[in-house]
Design an enzyme around this catalytic site. Structure first.
Site, PDB file in Angstrom:
ATOM      1  N   TYR A 144     -13.934  39.894 -20.648  1.00  0.00           N
ATOM      2  CA  TYR A 144     -13.820  39.307 -21.995  1.00  0.00           C
ATOM      3  C   TYR A 144     -13.548  37.802 -21.898  1.00  0.00           C
ATOM      4  O   TYR A 144     -14.172  36.996 -22.591  1.00  0.00           O
ATOM      5  CB  TYR A 144     -12.670  40.019 -22.709  1.00  0.00           C
ATOM      6  CG  TYR A 144     -12.318  39.538 -24.089  1.00  0.00           C
ATOM      7  CD1 TYR A 144     -13.053  39.950 -25.204  1.00  0.00           C
ATOM      8  CD2 TYR A 144     -11.217  38.707 -24.311  1.00  0.00           C
ATOM      9  CE1 TYR A 144     -12.705  39.544 -26.488  1.00  0.00           C
ATOM     10  CE2 TYR A 144     -10.863  38.295 -25.582  1.00  0.00           C
ATOM     11  CZ  TYR A 144     -11.603  38.716 -26.673  1.00  0.00           C
ATOM     12  OH  TYR A 144     -11.249  38.310 -27.938  1.00  0.00           O
ATOM     13  N   HIS A 187      -5.034  46.851 -30.275  1.00  0.00           N
ATOM     14  CA  HIS A 187      -4.036  45.878 -29.838  1.00  0.00           C
ATOM     15  C   HIS A 187      -2.624  46.425 -30.071  1.00  0.00           C
ATOM     16  O   HIS A 187      -2.440  47.448 -30.720  1.00  0.00           O
ATOM     17  CB  HIS A 187      -4.238  44.559 -30.592  1.00  0.00           C
ATOM     18  CG  HIS A 187      -5.443  43.807 -30.140  1.00  0.00           C
ATOM     19  ND1 HIS A 187      -6.554  43.634 -30.933  1.00  0.00           N
ATOM     20  CD2 HIS A 187      -5.735  43.194 -28.965  1.00  0.00           C
ATOM     21  CE1 HIS A 187      -7.467  42.939 -30.271  1.00  0.00           C
ATOM     22  NE2 HIS A 187      -7.005  42.660 -29.080  1.00  0.00           N
ATOM     23  N   ARG A 216       4.863  37.271 -27.410  1.00  0.00           N
ATOM     24  CA  ARG A 216       3.572  37.017 -28.061  1.00  0.00           C
ATOM     25  C   ARG A 216       3.756  36.196 -29.334  1.00  0.00           C
ATOM     26  O   ARG A 216       4.780  36.310 -30.013  1.00  0.00           O
ATOM     27  CB  ARG A 216       2.885  38.344 -28.453  1.00  0.00           C
ATOM     28  CG  ARG A 216       2.466  39.241 -27.287  1.00  0.00           C
ATOM     29  CD  ARG A 216       1.305  38.669 -26.496  1.00  0.00           C
ATOM     30  NE  ARG A 216       0.919  39.535 -25.391  1.00  0.00           N
ATOM     31  CZ  ARG A 216       1.335  39.419 -24.131  1.00  0.00           C
ATOM     32  NH1 ARG A 216       2.160  38.448 -23.796  1.00  0.00           N
ATOM     33  NH2 ARG A 216       0.912  40.248 -23.198  1.00  0.00           N
TER      34      ARG A 216
HETATM   35  N1  LIG Z   1      -7.917  40.884 -32.933  1.00  0.00           N
HETATM   36  C1  LIG Z   1      -7.322  39.904 -32.254  1.00  0.00           C
HETATM   37  O1  LIG Z   1      -6.120  39.954 -31.949  1.00  0.00           O
HETATM   38  C2  LIG Z   1      -8.104  38.677 -31.856  1.00  0.00           C
HETATM   39  C3  LIG Z   1      -7.409  37.627 -31.223  1.00  0.00           C
HETATM   40  C4  LIG Z   1      -8.100  36.484 -30.870  1.00  0.00           C
HETATM   41  C5  LIG Z   1      -9.455  36.404 -31.129  1.00  0.00           C
HETATM   42  N2  LIG Z   1     -10.111  37.428 -31.725  1.00  0.00           N
HETATM   43  C6  LIG Z   1     -11.546  37.287 -31.964  1.00  0.00           C
HETATM   44  O2  LIG Z   1     -11.763  37.354 -33.362  1.00  0.00           O
HETATM   45  C7  LIG Z   1     -13.065  37.868 -33.616  1.00  0.00           C
HETATM   46  C8  LIG Z   1     -12.966  39.028 -34.597  1.00  0.00           C
HETATM   47  O3  LIG Z   1     -12.140  40.020 -34.018  1.00  0.00           O
HETATM   48  P1  LIG Z   1     -11.634  41.277 -34.847  1.00  0.00           P
HETATM   49  O4  LIG Z   1     -10.274  41.593 -34.340  1.00  0.00           O
HETATM   50  O5  LIG Z   1     -11.883  41.067 -36.288  1.00  0.00           O
HETATM   51  O6  LIG Z   1     -12.626  42.406 -34.267  1.00  0.00           O
HETATM   52  P2  LIG Z   1     -13.003  43.825 -34.873  1.00  0.00           P
HETATM   53  O7  LIG Z   1     -12.093  44.192 -35.989  1.00  0.00           O
HETATM   54  O8  LIG Z   1     -13.125  44.744 -33.717  1.00  0.00           O
HETATM   55  O9  LIG Z   1     -14.451  43.557 -35.478  1.00  0.00           O
HETATM   56  C9  LIG Z   1     -15.516  43.311 -34.632  1.00  0.00           C
HETATM   57  C10 LIG Z   1     -16.698  42.975 -35.478  1.00  0.00           C
HETATM   58  O10 LIG Z   1     -17.815  42.690 -34.626  1.00  0.00           O
HETATM   59  C11 LIG Z   1     -18.918  43.502 -35.018  1.00  0.00           C
HETATM   60  N3  LIG Z   1     -19.724  43.785 -33.845  1.00  0.00           N
HETATM   61  C12 LIG Z   1     -19.311  44.308 -32.663  1.00  0.00           C
HETATM   62  N4  LIG Z   1     -20.361  44.456 -31.817  1.00  0.00           N
HETATM   63  C13 LIG Z   1     -21.462  44.010 -32.492  1.00  0.00           C
HETATM   64  C14 LIG Z   1     -22.840  43.910 -32.168  1.00  0.00           C
HETATM   65  N5  LIG Z   1     -23.316  44.299 -30.966  1.00  0.00           N
HETATM   66  N6  LIG Z   1     -23.689  43.426 -33.103  1.00  0.00           N
HETATM   67  C15 LIG Z   1     -23.235  43.040 -34.319  1.00  0.00           C
HETATM   68  N7  LIG Z   1     -21.938  43.094 -34.684  1.00  0.00           N
HETATM   69  C16 LIG Z   1     -21.066  43.579 -33.777  1.00  0.00           C
HETATM   70  C17 LIG Z   1     -18.286  44.742 -35.637  1.00  0.00           C
HETATM   71  O11 LIG Z   1     -19.214  45.424 -36.481  1.00  0.00           O
HETATM   72  P3  LIG Z   1     -18.975  46.993 -36.884  1.00  0.00           P
HETATM   73  O12 LIG Z   1     -17.837  47.012 -37.868  1.00  0.00           O
HETATM   74  O13 LIG Z   1     -20.245  47.407 -37.495  1.00  0.00           O
HETATM   75  O14 LIG Z   1     -18.645  47.696 -35.599  1.00  0.00           O
HETATM   76  C18 LIG Z   1     -17.134  44.109 -36.404  1.00  0.00           C
HETATM   77  O15 LIG Z   1     -17.585  43.555 -37.617  1.00  0.00           O
HETATM   78  C19 LIG Z   1     -13.646  38.278 -32.261  1.00  0.00           C
HETATM   79  O16 LIG Z   1     -14.530  37.280 -31.821  1.00  0.00           O
HETATM   80  C20 LIG Z   1     -12.422  38.352 -31.373  1.00  0.00           C
HETATM   81  O17 LIG Z   1     -12.748  38.094 -30.033  1.00  0.00           O
HETATM   82  C21 LIG Z   1      -9.459  38.575 -32.109  1.00  0.00           C
END
Ligand SMILES: NC(=O)c1ccc[n+]([C@@H]2O[C@H](COP(=O)([O-])OP(=O)(O)OC[C@H]3O[C@@H](n4cnc5c(N)ncnc54)[C@H](OP(=O)(O)O)[C@@H]3O)[C@@H](O)[C@H]2O)c1
Length: 322
Positions: A144, A187, A216
Site C-alpha cells: 500500500y 481500521h 495515533r
Molecule cells: N480510512 C482511512 O483511515 C484513510 C487514511 C488515510 C488515507 N485514506 C485514503 O482515503 C481514500 C478513501 O478511503 P476510504 O477510507 O474512504 O476507503 P473505503 O471506504 O474503503 O472506500 C473505497 C472506495 O474506493 C472504491 N474502489 C475500490 N476499488 C475500486 C476499483 N477497482 N475501481 C473503482 N473504485 C474502487 C470503492 O468503491 P465500492 O464502494 O464500490 O467498493 C469505495 O468507493 C483512499 O485513497 C485511502 O487510501 C484513508
C-alpha cells in the site's frame, strides 16, 4: 486558479466510501457546492478503475474539470499484512489510470489521497510533507505504502513535463459514518466500535487487539471532507499537504477504546490482547503547513466525533459495511 468557475464539474472516485460519503454530505447538506457546479460521486459499480479502458470511458462520459481521487484498496493492519501484493497492484493500477486519464482529458486539477501510514518506519518525529520518500515504510503495509508514494512521483513528473497542478493530501487515520466496520479487515476505530457493540449485546468482555499503547492522530471524516474541498479550491501547490489534528491531539489506542466504551455506555470488562500485533508504535504528523494556511480551522472534538460515529453505526447497523 484556472478553471474554478461556475462550470466546475467534479468527479469523485471512491465516492461510496468513508471519505467520499463525507464529502458528499458536506457538498449536499452543508452548502459545500457552489452555484452551477456539478459533483459526481462514483463507486466501483460505475467503473473498475484498475481497467484503463473502463477508466477512459468514465472520463469520456462525465468530462470532469476537476477530480477528487479517493478510490483505493483500503484496509487495516491485519488485511494489509495478509494482502501486500493486492494493495500494491490494485492501487498502482487505479492511480496510474486515473492520473494519466485525467491528464489526457485536460482535467485542471486532481487531488489524490495519500496517508500518514506510508511514511518511513524509521524516522524522526513529527513527520512532515518533505519526508515521504526518506526510507522504507513499515513492513506490515509496504505494498500500500509504495503504491501510494508513487502518486507523489506521478504528480511531480506530470507538473515538470506538462505543468499540471495535480496534488495530494495526507490524512491521518480517518473515521466516521460509512466506514468499514469489519472486525478482521477494517481500521482500529470502526473495528473497536463493532466489537464493543457485540460485547454489549452479548454481555461479554471487550477484547482490544494489541497492547493499547500505540499512539495515533484520528481525523473525523467530515472535518477531512471540509478540508478536501478547501484543497480543491484554494491549495495551489503540487507538494502534498498533511491534513491532521495537532500533535497535542494524539491519543493512545487505550484512550480511543475508552472513548468508544463511553460512547456506547459499555460497562463490561476491557481486555488488551497482547498476542495481536500493535503495528507502528506512532506516526506523529505535523499539521504546521495546514495551520499556516488555515490557522482557525476547528476540528470536531474527538469524543463528539466518536459518539456521532457510534450512533450512526447503531442506527445503520443493517446497512453498515461489516
Ligand atoms: N480510512 C482511512 O483511515 C484513510 C487514511 C488515510 C488515507 N485514506 C485514503 O482515503 C481514500 C478513501 O478511503 P476510504 O477510507 O474512504 O476507503 P473505503 O471506504 O474503503 O472506500 C473505497 C472506495 O474506493 C472504491 N474502489 C475500490 N476499488 C475500486 C476499483 N477497482 N475501481 C473503482 N473504485 C474502487 C470503492 O468503491 P465500492 O464502494 O464500490 O467498493 C469505495 O468507493 C483512499 O485513497 C485511502 O487510501 C484513508
Amino acid at each position: 486558479m484556472e478553471g474554478v468557475d461556475s462550470k466546475m464539474r467534479v468527479l469523485v472516485t471512491g465516492g461510496s466510501g468513508l471519505v467520499g460519503k463525507a464529502i458528499e454530505r458536506v457538498v449536499k447538506e452543508e452548502g459545500g457546492a457552489r452555484e452551477g457546479e456539478e459533483w459526481i460521486f462514483l463507486s466501483s459499480k460505475d467503473a473498475n478503475l484498475m481497467d484503463a479502458a473502463e477508466t477512459k470511458a468514465l472520463f469520456q462520459k462525465h468530462r470532469p474539470t476537476h477530480v477528487i481521487h479517493l478510490a483505493a484498496l483500503v484496509g487495516g493492519l491485519f488485511k494489509n499484512m495478509r494482502q501486500n501484493l493486492d494493495f500494491w497492484r490494485n492501487n498502482l493500477y487505479i492511480n496510474d489510470n486515473v492520473l494519466q486519464t485525467a491528464h489526457e482529458f485536460g482535467v485542471v486539477k486532481v487531488v489524490s489521497c495519500l496517508s500518514t501510514c506510508i511514511f518511513p518506519d524509521k524516522t524522526t518525529y513529527p513527520i512532515d510533507e518533505t519526508m515521504i520518500h526518506n526510507g522504507p515504510p513499515h513492513e506490515s503495509n509496504f505494498g500500500y505504502a509504495y503504491a501510494k508514494r508513487m502518486i507523489d512521483v506521478h504528480n511531480r513528473a506530470c507538473f515538470e513535463q506538462y505543468g499540471r497542478r495535480y496534488t495530494a493530501v495526507i490524512p491521518t487515520n480517518v473515521f466516521g459514518p460509512h466506514d468499514n466496520f469489519n472486525i478482521e479487515d477494517g481500521h482500529v476505530l470502526p473495528g473497536l466500535m463493532h466489537k464493543t457493540y457485540i460485547a454489549q449485546k452479548e454481555g461479554k468482555a471487550l477484547h482490544v487487539w494489541g497492547s493499547g499503547t500505540p499512539l495515533r492522530q484520528f481525523i473525523y471524516s467530515l472535518d477531512l471532507a471540509r478540508l478536501f474541498i478547501w484543497v480543491l479550491r484554494e491549495y495551489d501547490e503540487v507538494e502534498p499537504i498533511i491534513l491532521s489534528v495537532g500533535e497535542e491531539d494524539e491519543v493512545s489506542i487505550k484512550q480511543a477504546a475508552e472513548a468508544v466504551v463511553n460512547a456506547f455506555g459499555f460497562k463490561g470488562q476491557v481486555v488488551f490482547d497482547t498476542s495481536k500485533a500493535d503495528g507502528q508504535f506512532k506516526k506523529t504528523a505535523s499539521n504546521a503547513k495546514l495551520r499556516k494556511y488555515l490557522p482557525d480551522f476547528k476540528f470536531t472534538p474527538f469524543d463528539k466525533a466518536i459518539k456521532e460515529t457510534c450512533d450512526w453505526f447503531v442506527a445503520n447497523y443493517d446497512i453498515a459495511r461489516k
